[in-house]
Design an enzyme around this catalytic site. Structure first.
Site, mmCIF file in Angstrom:
data_model
loop_
_atom_site.group_PDB
_atom_site.id
_atom_site.type_symbol
_atom_site.label_atom_id
_atom_site.label_comp_id
_atom_site.label_asym_id
_atom_site.label_seq_id
_atom_site.Cartn_x
_atom_site.Cartn_y
_atom_site.Cartn_z
ATOM 1 N N SER A 227 44.818 -2.727 82.189
ATOM 2 C CA SER A 227 45.555 -2.181 83.292
ATOM 3 C C SER A 227 45.067 -1.110 83.895
ATOM 4 O O SER A 227 43.972 -0.824 83.542
ATOM 5 C CB SER A 227 46.841 -1.378 82.200
ATOM 6 O OG SER A 227 46.029 -0.713 81.317
ATOM 7 N N THR A 230 44.134 1.926 81.797
ATOM 8 C CA THR A 230 42.886 2.051 81.028
ATOM 9 C C THR A 230 41.543 1.944 81.857
ATOM 10 O O THR A 230 40.728 2.416 81.318
ATOM 11 C CB THR A 230 43.043 0.582 80.092
ATOM 12 O OG1 THR A 230 44.164 0.451 79.420
ATOM 13 C CG2 THR A 230 41.939 0.490 79.109
ATOM 14 N N CYS A 282 48.193 -11.620 86.390
ATOM 15 C CA CYS A 282 48.194 -10.386 87.366
ATOM 16 C C CYS A 282 48.470 -10.853 88.884
ATOM 17 O O CYS A 282 49.008 -10.183 89.715
ATOM 18 C CB CYS A 282 46.703 -9.751 87.298
ATOM 19 S SG CYS A 282 45.524 -11.126 87.425
ATOM 20 N N GLU A 454 34.863 -10.381 90.911
ATOM 21 C CA GLU A 454 34.297 -11.421 90.004
ATOM 22 C C GLU A 454 34.167 -12.600 90.929
ATOM 23 O O GLU A 454 34.458 -12.804 92.041
ATOM 24 C CB GLU A 454 35.325 -11.584 89.037
ATOM 25 C CG GLU A 454 35.495 -10.283 87.975
ATOM 26 C CD GLU A 454 36.235 -10.420 86.700
ATOM 27 O OE1 GLU A 454 37.313 -10.941 86.963
ATOM 28 O OE2 GLU A 454 35.509 -10.081 85.813
HETATM 29 P P1 NAD Z 1 45.290 -3.025 78.795
HETATM 30 O O1 NAD Z 1 44.726 -2.286 79.656
HETATM 31 O O2 NAD Z 1 46.018 -2.001 77.701
HETATM 32 O O3 NAD Z 1 44.197 -3.524 77.734
HETATM 33 C C1 NAD Z 1 42.809 -4.404 78.128
HETATM 34 C C2 NAD Z 1 41.777 -4.522 77.300
HETATM 35 O O4 NAD Z 1 41.084 -2.940 77.032
HETATM 36 C C3 NAD Z 1 42.281 -4.649 75.754
HETATM 37 O O5 NAD Z 1 41.140 -5.487 75.114
HETATM 38 C C4 NAD Z 1 42.359 -3.500 75.123
HETATM 39 O O6 NAD Z 1 42.055 -3.518 73.877
HETATM 40 C C5 NAD Z 1 41.128 -2.491 75.794
HETATM 41 N N1 NAD Z 1 41.212 -1.079 75.983
HETATM 42 C C6 NAD Z 1 42.208 -0.495 75.870
HETATM 43 N N2 NAD Z 1 42.197 0.935 75.726
HETATM 44 C C7 NAD Z 1 40.746 1.163 76.052
HETATM 45 C C8 NAD Z 1 39.960 2.155 76.239
HETATM 46 N N3 NAD Z 1 40.354 3.454 76.314
HETATM 47 N N4 NAD Z 1 38.622 1.730 76.475
HETATM 48 C C9 NAD Z 1 38.130 0.529 76.376
HETATM 49 N N5 NAD Z 1 38.883 -0.590 76.216
HETATM 50 C C10 NAD Z 1 40.296 -0.326 75.987
HETATM 51 O O7 NAD Z 1 45.782 -4.101 79.340
HETATM 52 P P2 NAD Z 1 46.814 -5.192 78.824
HETATM 53 O O8 NAD Z 1 48.007 -4.466 78.469
HETATM 54 O O9 NAD Z 1 46.080 -5.852 77.624
HETATM 55 O O10 NAD Z 1 46.840 -6.401 80.137
HETATM 56 C C11 NAD Z 1 47.758 -6.184 80.938
HETATM 57 C C12 NAD Z 1 47.185 -5.495 82.056
HETATM 58 O O11 NAD Z 1 45.991 -6.199 82.559
HETATM 59 C C13 NAD Z 1 48.395 -5.524 83.369
HETATM 60 O O12 NAD Z 1 48.240 -4.343 84.094
HETATM 61 C C14 NAD Z 1 47.529 -6.654 84.355
HETATM 62 O O13 NAD Z 1 47.846 -6.298 85.579
HETATM 63 C C15 NAD Z 1 46.247 -6.474 84.198
HETATM 64 N N6 NAD Z 1 45.410 -7.603 84.282
HETATM 65 C C16 NAD Z 1 44.843 -7.760 85.568
HETATM 66 C C17 NAD Z 1 43.938 -8.750 85.948
HETATM 67 C C18 NAD Z 1 43.170 -8.745 87.164
HETATM 68 O O14 NAD Z 1 42.502 -9.809 87.436
HETATM 69 N N7 NAD Z 1 43.210 -7.865 88.180
HETATM 70 C C19 NAD Z 1 44.193 -9.987 85.297
HETATM 71 C C20 NAD Z 1 44.770 -9.978 84.097
HETATM 72 C C21 NAD Z 1 45.591 -8.988 83.728
#
Ligand code: NAD
Length: 474
Positions: A227, A230, A282, A454
């Site tokens: 997200s 994050t 996403c 990427e």
């Molecule tokens: P998230 O940001 O909550 O978590 C993603 C990862 O980050 C998890 O492994 C989580 O444990 C880790 N994380 C959380 N807090 C952290 C911190 N403070 N430091 C380091 N790591 C941390 O996201 P989510 O809910 O798992 O996934 C959904 C989000 O991902 C949506 O916003 C979606 O749009 C995005 N997404 C983007 C793409 C892209 O290519 N742009 C692809 C897929 C998903």
């Protein structure tokens, strides 16, 4: 109850704290496994193992490293049914999706970068007579790869594969919401005899092990998908130590449907781009902008077909719509449907939930583009329909967003297609298609959808440090 383990220094190990996090099967809304709650101690062991493995791994020939990647790819393919089933149980996504997209693509990520690294080359510049500059691209060392829950193995391997191919050693942190297929990957790496420490998979909470990984002094780069909130937190902790960052973040993607489009193709593809993986991709389009003159026609057909989608048991091969991934995410998406109603939106179909964390595919109209429903990322099976009058207005609406990940344009006018594509603020534009991926292309977003790219050479460049060597041989 299955206990997932960390994969550190070539072995499956328990977390040093002895603590575990509950892991749920979303379609049943019940706990079915436990994930290690790793901490800094586990990270320290993993980083030491990765540092120890780096000198020999980075010095292997590209062909030798590629051979390990190919072995892993083949093993994933051999076990496709088992891994796809595990992915579906862990995420709630339909088995037809995990067995045709998620897991085949995870195997391809390894084989693609196995091929790519053997073809990777760098620049040289003849500066003047007797002076040559060339660019050495060397692996960075130990790198972190952090992935989200929506495409668990697919996105984790999309990072791990280029990092390893380029000669780095990796600490991978899968999402704590969907850790199961990363655990299966650990076992595959053992079966492939990947040298110990080259890849380490450490499970746990983002705020604990994820945060520690981003701050660790010996981690030279972090490739993150997740997200925007994050991503911003990671950028803050990583900035003072100048490590390399690639951030693939959220989106609120527009689909622009012009009156001169092939309506049948536009409707059937928009159905997929709206509701595949319950809208939890996403790249899914969530704001559907439709030229006024075909608004009613498009709407009628789109709503009719959406009503025909089959929601139910994700393990049933005929299921189109599975469960959302978790209870908190389910509640978040339901709260947005409520918000949409409060903002004046009319629900044309869907809006309801059923036992487990299922939400019907939902279409909403009557909302302005600048309301919260149309500006915030919902990341669920919820789309809105917005009419537009002109190309100019379509572009304005598409760009009126903090995000800029992907977009799609539907028109039979080639000139318009190219002009709109050039004007749209997004990292990816599809014309008369959606999610047709070529792994050589740059993948990523603009604005709050992230920084860095990427895919293909971009990924190999990210995971290497370019060093300029200037030779005066006169
Ligand atoms: P998230 O940001 O909550 O978590 C993603 C990862 O980050 C998890 O492994 C989580 O444990 C880790 N994380 C959380 N807090 C952290 C911190 N403070 N430091 C380091 N790591 C941390 O996201 P989510 O809910 O798992 O996934 C959904 C989000 O991902 C949506 O916003 C979606 O749009 C995005 N997404 C983007 C793409 C892209 O290519 N742009 C692809 C897929 C998903």
């Amino acid at each position: 109850m299955e206990k997932i383990k960390n994969y550190i220094n070539g072995k499956l190990v328990e977390p040093s704290s002895g603590q575990y996090i509950d892991n749920f099967e979303p379609a049943q809304a019940k706990k079915y496994a436990e994930t290690p709650r790793s901490n800094e101690k586990d990270l320290e062991v993993a980083v030491s193992a990765a540092k120890a493995a780096f000198p020999s791994w980075s010095k292997l020939t590209a062909e030798k490293r590629a051979s390990y990647l190919r072995k892993i790819s083949n093993l994933i393919t051999d076990k496709l049914d088992e891994i796809a089933k595990a992915e579906t149980i862990d995420t709630g996504k339909p088995i037809q999706l995990s067995s045709s997209i998620d897991i085949p693509r995870s195997a391809t990520n390894f084989s693609f970068f196995a091929d790519a690294i053997t073809q990777f080359a760098s620049e040289s510049h003849t500066t003047s007579s007797g002076v040559l500059n060339y660019t050495l691209r060397q692996p960075l060392g130990v790198v972190g790869c952090i992935s989200p829950w929506n495409l668990p193995l697919y996105l984790l391997t999309w990072k791990i594969a280029p990092a390893l191919a380029a000669g780095n050693c990796v600490i991978a942190k899968p999402s704590e919401v969907t850790p199961m297929t990363a655990f299966l990957l650990s076992k595959i790496c053992m079966e492939a005899d990947l040298p110990p420490g080259v890849l380490n998979i450490v499970h746990g909470l983002g705020s604990e092990i994820g945060d520690a990984l981003c701050k660790h002094k010996d981690v030279k780069a972090v490739s993150f998908t997740g997200s925007t909130v994050t991503g911003s937190a990671i950028a803050k902790v990583a900035a003072p130590t100048f490590r390399k960052l690639s951030l693939e973040l959220g989106g609120k993607n527009p689909n622009i449907i012009f009156a001169d489009c092939d309506l049948e193709k536009a409707v059937s593809t928009t159905l997929r781009s709206s509701f595949s993986n319950q809208g939890q991709i996403c790249l899914c389009g969530s704001r559907i902008l439709i030229e006024e003159s075909i608004y009613e026609k498009f709407k009628t057909e789109f709503v009719k077909r959406t009503k025909n989608l089959k929601m139910g048991d994700p393990l049933d091969k005929s299921t189109d719509i599975g469960s959302l991934v978790s209870e908190p995410h389910f509640k978040k998406v339901m709260s947005y449907i409520q918000l949409a109603k409060e903002e004046g939106g009319k629900v044309l179909t869907g809006g309801n939930s059923t036992k487990g964390w299922f939400i019907e595919p939902t279409i909403i109209e009557g909302l302005k583009n600048d309301c919260k429903t149309n500006q915030e990322e919902i990341f669920g099976p919820v789309v809105t329909l917005i009419p537009f009058k002109s190309d100019k207005q379509a572009i304005e609406l598409a760009n009126q967003s903090r995000y800029g990940l992907a977009s799609s344009i539907w028109t039979s006018n080639l000139k318009r297609a190219h002009q709109v594509a050039a004007e749209i603020q997004s990292g990816i534009v599809w014309i008369n298609t959606w999610m047709q991926r070529d792994l050589r292309t740059p993948f990523g977003g603009v604005k709050d959808s992230g920084v860095g790219r990427e895919g293909g050479w971009e990924a190999l460049r990210f995971f290497t440090e370019p060093k300029n060597v200037c030779v005066n041989y006169e």
